[in-house]
Design a protein around this motif. Sequence first.
Motif, PDB file in Angstrom:
ATOM      1  N   TRP A  25      16.521  23.923 -13.969  1.00  0.00           N
ATOM      2  CA  TRP A  25      15.086  23.660 -14.128  1.00  0.00           C
ATOM      3  C   TRP A  25      14.801  23.004 -15.465  1.00  0.00           C
ATOM      4  CZ3 TRP A  25      11.969  25.779 -17.993  1.00  0.00           C
ATOM      5  CH2 TRP A  25      10.612  25.493 -17.892  1.00  0.00           C
ATOM      6  N   TRP A  26      15.463  23.473 -16.514  1.00  0.00           N
ATOM      7  CA  TRP A  26      15.260  22.937 -17.856  1.00  0.00           C
ATOM      8  C   TRP A  26      15.696  21.476 -17.942  1.00  0.00           C
ATOM      9  CZ3 TRP A  26      12.634  24.543 -21.970  1.00  0.00           C
ATOM     10  CH2 TRP A  26      12.881  23.955 -23.201  1.00  0.00           C
ATOM     11  N   GLN A  27      16.832  21.170 -17.311  1.00  0.00           N
ATOM     12  CA  GLN A  27      17.320  19.796 -17.321  1.00  0.00           C
ATOM     13  C   GLN A  27      16.387  18.870 -16.552  1.00  0.00           C
ATOM     14  OE1 GLN A  27      21.249  20.274 -15.718  1.00  0.00           O
ATOM     15  NE2 GLN A  27      22.159  20.913 -17.663  1.00  0.00           N
ATOM     16  N   ILE A  28      15.905  19.351 -15.397  1.00  0.00           N
ATOM     17  CA  ILE A  28      14.977  18.546 -14.599  1.00  0.00           C
ATOM     18  C   ILE A  28      13.683  18.324 -15.363  1.00  0.00           C
ATOM     19  CG2 ILE A  28      13.547  18.528 -12.509  1.00  0.00           C
ATOM     20  CD1 ILE A  28      15.820  20.002 -11.099  1.00  0.00           C
ATOM     21  N   ARG A  29      13.214  19.401 -15.990  1.00  0.00           N
ATOM     22  CA  ARG A  29      11.972  19.308 -16.770  1.00  0.00           C
ATOM     23  C   ARG A  29      12.120  18.282 -17.891  1.00  0.00           C
ATOM     24  NH1 ARG A  29      10.180  21.557 -21.520  1.00  0.00           N
ATOM     25  NH2 ARG A  29       7.926  21.943 -21.692  1.00  0.00           N
ATOM     26  N   ASN A  30      13.222  18.348 -18.633  1.00  0.00           N
ATOM     27  CA  ASN A  30      13.437  17.403 -19.727  1.00  0.00           C
ATOM     28  C   ASN A  30      13.589  15.972 -19.222  1.00  0.00           C
ATOM     29  OD1 ASN A  30      13.268  19.357 -21.683  1.00  0.00           O
ATOM     30  ND2 ASN A  30      15.477  19.669 -21.858  1.00  0.00           N
ATOM     31  N   SER A  31      14.271  15.835 -18.076  1.00  0.00           N
ATOM     32  CA  SER A  31      14.447  14.511 -17.493  1.00  0.00           C
ATOM     33  C   SER A  31      13.103  13.927 -17.071  1.00  0.00           C
ATOM     34  CB  SER A  31      15.386  14.587 -16.288  1.00  0.00           C
ATOM     35  OG  SER A  31      15.504  13.335 -15.666  1.00  0.00           O
ATOM     36  N   ASN A  32      12.257  14.771 -16.461  1.00  0.00           N
ATOM     37  CA  ASN A  32      10.936  14.317 -16.033  1.00  0.00           C
ATOM     38  C   ASN A  32      10.064  13.942 -17.223  1.00  0.00           C
ATOM     39  OD1 ASN A  32      11.568  14.653 -13.353  1.00  0.00           O
ATOM     40  ND2 ASN A  32      10.641  16.685 -13.191  1.00  0.00           N
ATOM     41  N   LYS A  33      10.140  14.749 -18.281  1.00  0.00           N
ATOM     42  CA  LYS A  33       9.353  14.463 -19.472  1.00  0.00           C
ATOM     43  C   LYS A  33       9.818  13.171 -20.128  1.00  0.00           C
ATOM     44  CE  LYS A  33       8.137  17.693 -22.353  1.00  0.00           C
ATOM     45  NZ  LYS A  33       6.667  17.643 -22.243  1.00  0.00           N
ATOM     46  N   GLN A  34      11.140  12.943 -20.151  1.00  0.00           N
ATOM     47  CA  GLN A  34      11.663  11.715 -20.728  1.00  0.00           C
ATOM     48  C   GLN A  34      11.213  10.510 -19.916  1.00  0.00           C
ATOM     49  OE1 GLN A  34      13.207  11.230 -23.534  1.00  0.00           O
ATOM     50  NE2 GLN A  34      13.538   9.029 -23.250  1.00  0.00           N
TER      51      GLN A  34
END
Length: 212
Positions: A25-34
């Motif tokens: 979830w954290w990786q997806i969240r960071n990817s989406n934010k980027q």
Amino acid sequence: MKFNMTFVFSILTAATAIIGIFMTWWQIRNSNKQSLFEKRLQIFLFADGLANLLRETPAVLNEKDDIQMANDFDFLLLTNNTELSSITPVIKDAKDSDKHQAFLKELESFKAREQTAKFVFKDPTADIVSNFVCSYRELLFSTYQYQILLDNMLDSSKRFGWNKEEAAQKLHENTYRAALNKRIKVLQQNLHVYESDYAQSRIRTQINLASI
């Protein structure tokens, strides 16, 4: 002891799964934010590039009260950056099919950016950015249409021996100029809103938040 070890193993397995889910979830969240940051920044840089052209040559937004024989120069000013320079040649040969297609393709890129702005920025910032880009595109198209009129006026003058005023009257130049002035006025209004402290603050805040 066997029961206890099994229980501990189950707890560890569950904890590992939960940590794995959290990390995913954290990786997806960071990817989406980027991704959001990059899209917001790209739209902002494009829109600000348009605004810079207008800041550098404000006279291009003066309303027209006579036949605009320097219309091609206005188009050159409106496209005088790296993003738009590829379509500048169309104004010198408005009826060339290849240049026309390149121009239409660039207008489609404008529309894509307008729609992207509505999705990546929050209201009312989304409408502010989208409306500004849209009104710039519409002025480009209206300027192009007016150039075709001027070319037709020149052709008709040679063919029928009309002077400039006769050609303008017979080909309804005033109607095209009114449409051009309408687009200029709308862009003036949207530029004013886009450049306001309120809009610029919201745009930059949203870009910064997406980068955190």
